[in-house]
Design an enzyme around this catalytic site. Sequence first.
Site, mmCIF file in Angstrom:
data_model
loop_
_atom_site.group_PDB
_atom_site.id
_atom_site.type_symbol
_atom_site.label_atom_id
_atom_site.label_comp_id
_atom_site.label_asym_id
_atom_site.label_seq_id
_atom_site.Cartn_x
_atom_site.Cartn_y
_atom_site.Cartn_z
ATOM 1 N N ARG A 1 -6.248 -7.629 5.687
ATOM 2 C CA ARG A 1 -5.199 -6.707 6.121
ATOM 3 C C ARG A 1 -5.094 -5.617 5.062
ATOM 4 O O ARG A 1 -5.702 -5.690 4.006
ATOM 5 C CB ARG A 1 -3.871 -7.415 6.408
ATOM 6 N N GLY A 2 -4.293 -4.590 5.395
ATOM 7 C CA GLY A 2 -4.255 -3.407 4.543
ATOM 8 C C GLY A 2 -5.192 -2.378 5.177
ATOM 9 O O GLY A 2 -6.342 -2.711 5.498
ATOM 10 N N ALA A 3 -4.679 -1.150 5.366
ATOM 11 C CA ALA A 3 -5.406 -0.159 6.170
ATOM 12 C C ALA A 3 -6.865 0.073 5.726
ATOM 13 O O ALA A 3 -7.792 -0.064 6.537
ATOM 14 C CB ALA A 3 -4.614 1.140 6.197
ATOM 15 N N ASP B 1 -0.229 3.387 6.652
ATOM 16 C CA ASP B 1 -1.191 2.968 7.677
ATOM 17 C C ASP B 1 -1.621 4.129 8.551
ATOM 18 O O ASP B 1 -2.720 4.121 9.112
ATOM 19 C CB ASP B 1 -0.596 1.856 8.545
ATOM 20 N N ASN C 1 4.155 2.757 7.891
ATOM 21 C CA ASN C 1 3.797 1.734 6.903
ATOM 22 C C ASN C 1 4.554 0.455 7.273
ATOM 23 O O ASN C 1 5.327 0.421 8.246
ATOM 24 C CB ASN C 1 4.139 2.217 5.482
ATOM 25 N N LYS C 2 4.329 -0.586 6.526
ATOM 26 C CA LYS C 2 4.912 -1.904 6.805
ATOM 27 C C LYS C 2 6.393 -1.809 7.141
ATOM 28 O O LYS C 2 7.147 -1.078 6.497
ATOM 29 C CB LYS C 2 4.685 -2.796 5.576
ATOM 30 N N GLN D 1 3.723 -10.311 2.557
ATOM 31 C CA GLN D 1 2.643 -9.716 1.753
ATOM 32 C C GLN D 1 3.086 -9.441 0.320
ATOM 33 O O GLN D 1 2.273 -9.464 -0.601
ATOM 34 C CB GLN D 1 2.165 -8.389 2.383
HETATM 35 O O1 MRU Z 1 0.165 -5.678 8.207
HETATM 36 P P1 MRU Z 1 -0.561 -5.267 6.961
HETATM 37 O O2 MRU Z 1 -0.466 -6.259 5.864
HETATM 38 O O3 MRU Z 1 -1.988 -4.850 7.257
HETATM 39 O O4 MRU Z 1 0.212 -3.957 6.494
HETATM 40 C C1 MRU Z 1 -0.259 -3.310 5.342
HETATM 41 C C2 MRU Z 1 0.560 -2.150 4.917
HETATM 42 O O5 MRU Z 1 1.513 -1.781 5.536
HETATM 43 C C3 MRU Z 1 0.068 -1.416 3.691
HETATM 44 O O6 MRU Z 1 1.140 -0.846 3.016
HETATM 45 C C4 MRU Z 1 -0.906 -0.304 4.110
HETATM 46 O O7 MRU Z 1 -1.877 -0.783 4.985
HETATM 47 C C5 MRU Z 1 -1.562 0.332 2.933
HETATM 48 S S1 MRU Z 1 -2.755 -0.713 2.143
HETATM 49 C C6 MRU Z 1 -3.460 0.197 0.894
#
Ligand code: MRU
Length: 348
Positions: free
Chosen positions: A51-53, A241, A251-252, A200
């Site tokens: 996970r993470g963009a 994201d 974002n999250k 997270q």
């Molecule tokens: O649901 P996730 O864990 O994929 O969400 C991740 C986020 O919201 C991060 O802040 C974002 O992807 C940036 S990661 C460098």
Amino acid sequence: MTTETTTIRSVQWQGDHILLLDQQKLPHITEYIKLTSIEDVWDCIHTLKVRGAPAIGITAAFGLALWAQSFQQKDNFLGFFYELENKRSYLESSRPTAVNLSWALGRLVSGFSKAATVEQGQSLLLDEALAIAKEDEDVCRSIGEHAAGLFQEGDSVLTHCNAGGIATSRYGTALAPFYILKEKGIDLKVFATETRPVLQGARLTAWELMQAGIDVTLITDNMAAHTIAEKSISAIIVGADRIAANGDTANKIGTRGLAILAKAFNIPFYVASPRSTIDLAIETGGDIPIEERSPKEVSHLNGVEVAAKGVKIYNPAFDVTPNEYITAIITEKGILKGNYREQLISIK
Ligand code: MRU
């Protein structure tokens, strides 16, 4: 020293498979999973094992290259191209909000246009996926170097979710300045929100920063306002994201509330993100698709049901922070402030 943590790789190409750090098992179990099919890749993105963009973009790119390698009909170039489009759409359907996923797959498919044979296509796709992974490391380092200038020794900074090394190729985005400053001997205090419902912050950010020897304190999400007031938080920094053309940022879930708090407390609210997260095709945040995930993520904790049985549940995984709450957007090209539309166009 930061080296140990920043060299932990969440996604690695291994010649005939992908090696993936299972982020659902962290922090107590460090386990790598071998992905040998495009279905494995879809599943790992969908279930947040990666996970993470940026990390999901890299994994999807390797996933498409992995599928291409398994294509046996070497004299069926048209069939290969047709299937490539199908597989691209399939991988894109694994998660909707982070644009890095479709951006990375789009890059692979564009690069493929130079191919005249199946073999050429296979190697172009893999080369592009490897290039995306390598570039992301350089990009994140650059984001960290630009963002590092925003902080000073001893600052207490709050972050949300995990925008660290394991969410990217290396270094992360919002966490990158902490690693860069640590390398220079400058210590900051980081406050990490636990980030319900999937934790997270508690599981990943706390683990990453502790491994790097960075001073990190965990709080639950509802402690943010009190902590900003009581612990002299000087700034908030998060990842992204998808950033719309006007600077509105997905974002999250919980990010928007933190941005509103930052304004109320008159402290800066920073978004750290690679250019690959900017989506100029989307005018404003209202058009960003927001993923809704299983109600079980809210009703259950570690597999144990904690909510009243049968209660209605709403579980958006992201929210959109309007541009007016964002003090600056930090990309690999530098720090953007003011009219985001003009600046985002100029760097994209
Ligand atoms: O649901 P996730 O864990 O994929 O969400 C991740 C986020 O919201 C991060 O802040 C974002 O992807 C940036 S990661 C460098």
